[in-house]
Design a protein around this motif. Structure first.
Motif, PDB file in Angstrom:
ATOM      1  N   GLN A  22       6.355 -13.848  -0.034  1.00  0.00           N
ATOM      2  CA  GLN A  22       6.723 -12.522  -0.522  1.00  0.00           C
ATOM      3  C   GLN A  22       5.668 -11.991  -1.503  1.00  0.00           C
ATOM      4  N   ASP A  23       5.005 -12.887  -2.234  1.00  0.00           N
ATOM      5  CA  ASP A  23       3.936 -12.460  -3.134  1.00  0.00           C
ATOM      6  C   ASP A  23       2.699 -12.036  -2.354  1.00  0.00           C
ATOM      7  N   VAL A  24       2.404 -12.752  -1.267  1.00  0.00           N
ATOM      8  CA  VAL A  24       1.292 -12.355  -0.391  1.00  0.00           C
ATOM      9  C   VAL A  24       1.540 -10.941   0.116  1.00  0.00           C
ATOM     10  N   ASP A  25       2.729 -10.723   0.646  1.00  0.00           N
ATOM     11  CA  ASP A  25       3.070  -9.411   1.205  1.00  0.00           C
ATOM     12  C   ASP A  25       3.024  -8.320   0.140  1.00  0.00           C
ATOM     13  N   ALA A  26       3.581  -8.605  -1.036  1.00  0.00           N
ATOM     14  CA  ALA A  26       3.620  -7.606  -2.110  1.00  0.00           C
ATOM     15  C   ALA A  26       2.211  -7.244  -2.581  1.00  0.00           C
ATOM     16  N   LEU A  27       1.356  -8.236  -2.752  1.00  0.00           N
ATOM     17  CA  LEU A  27      -0.014  -7.948  -3.174  1.00  0.00           C
ATOM     18  C   LEU A  27      -0.752  -7.104  -2.140  1.00  0.00           C
ATOM     19  N   LEU A  28      -0.617  -7.467  -0.872  1.00  0.00           N
ATOM     20  CA  LEU A  28      -1.292  -6.699   0.177  1.00  0.00           C
ATOM     21  C   LEU A  28      -0.726  -5.289   0.305  1.00  0.00           C
ATOM     22  N   GLU A  29       0.588  -5.170   0.300  1.00  0.00           N
ATOM     23  CA  GLU A  29       1.205  -3.847   0.431  1.00  0.00           C
ATOM     24  C   GLU A  29       0.876  -2.962  -0.761  1.00  0.00           C
ATOM     25  N   GLY A  30       0.942  -3.529  -1.964  1.00  0.00           N
ATOM     26  CA  GLY A  30       0.630  -2.750  -3.161  1.00  0.00           C
ATOM     27  C   GLY A  30      -0.813  -2.286  -3.178  1.00  0.00           C
ATOM     28  N   TYR A  31      -1.715  -3.181  -2.875  1.00  0.00           N
ATOM     29  CA  TYR A  31      -3.135  -2.828  -2.853  1.00  0.00           C
ATOM     30  C   TYR A  31      -3.389  -1.732  -1.828  1.00  0.00           C
ATOM     31  N   GLN A  32      -2.885  -1.957  -0.615  1.00  0.00           N
ATOM     32  CA  GLN A  32      -3.181  -1.016   0.464  1.00  0.00           C
ATOM     33  C   GLN A  32      -2.431   0.310   0.324  1.00  0.00           C
ATOM     34  N   SER A  33      -1.413   0.362  -0.521  1.00  0.00           N
ATOM     35  CA  SER A  33      -0.752   1.646  -0.765  1.00  0.00           C
ATOM     36  C   SER A  33      -1.651   2.577  -1.575  1.00  0.00           C
ATOM     37  N   VAL A  34      -2.598   1.990  -2.293  1.00  0.00           N
ATOM     38  CA  VAL A  34      -3.546   2.776  -3.079  1.00  0.00           C
ATOM     39  C   VAL A  34      -4.862   2.950  -2.326  1.00  0.00           C
ATOM     40  N   ARG A  35      -5.331   1.855  -1.734  1.00  0.00           N
ATOM     41  CA  ARG A  35      -6.596   1.897  -1.006  1.00  0.00           C
ATOM     42  C   ARG A  35      -6.541   0.918   0.163  1.00  0.00           C
ATOM     43  N   PRO A  36      -6.223   1.415   1.344  1.00  0.00           N
ATOM     44  CA  PRO A  36      -6.182   0.524   2.513  1.00  0.00           C
ATOM     45  C   PRO A  36      -7.532  -0.149   2.755  1.00  0.00           C
ATOM     46  N   LEU A  37      -7.451  -1.355   3.250  1.00  0.00           N
ATOM     47  CA  LEU A  37      -8.661  -2.105   3.581  1.00  0.00           C
ATOM     48  C   LEU A  37      -9.350  -1.502   4.799  1.00  0.00           C
ATOM     49  N   THR A  38     -10.660  -1.548   4.792  1.00  0.00           N
ATOM     50  CA  THR A  38     -11.406  -1.160   5.983  1.00  0.00           C
ATOM     51  C   THR A  38     -11.293  -2.299   6.998  1.00  0.00           C
TER      52      THR A  38
END
Length: 137
Positions: free
Chosen positions: A37-53
């Motif tokens: 759940q921490d993996v998912d939260a970190l990825l979702e939070g980051y990509q909500s501001v700046r999606p990965l290329t």
């Protein structure tokens, strides 16, 4: 607080890998469980501001073992060069080897695969590749 890229966007994916590796893997628990759940939260939070290329999405899972090795090597350097503790240097080396082996086992491979899948799951977004200051336009 996480400082992605230390104000340099070219290394932000490295910092995201570091945040995932440091926060989701329970290195001090037997078997090193992963809080998915921490993996998912970190990825979702980051990509909500700046999606990965696409290239960042491909690099992110491959960076996980590397950022851990980098940390272990810095600990070895600290214990050897700064504190002069041979015992702690050997312990840091043992952690480096044990944790590197963990990344090649089932749990480590599962983490890398989960990050690979989750990082690639975000659809293209108009902000991808644009400076954060341009994100609102």
């Amino acid at each position: 607080m996480l400082d992605f890229g230390m104000s340099d966007r070219t290394t932000a994916v490295h910092d995201l890998a570091t945040a995932i590796e440091r926060n989701a893997v329970q290195w001090l628990q037997p078997g090193f469980p992963v809080r998915e759940q921490d993996v998912d939260a970190l990825l979702e939070g980051y990509q909500s501001v700046r999606p990965l290329t696409a290239s960042e999405s491909a690099a992110l899972p491959e960076l996980l073992p590397l950022v851990h090795a980098e940390f272990a090597l810095s600990e070895m350097s600290y214990f050897h060069g700064i504190t002069g503790s041979a015992e702690n240097t050997r312990l840091a080396y043992a952690y480096l080897v044990d944790h590197a082996e963990w990344f090649t086992g089932d749990a480590g491979s599962h983490l890398v695969d989960r990050v690979r899948h989750r990082a690639a799951a975000v659809p293209n977004h108009p902000r991808v590749g644009r400076p954060l200051s341009d994100a609102s336009s």
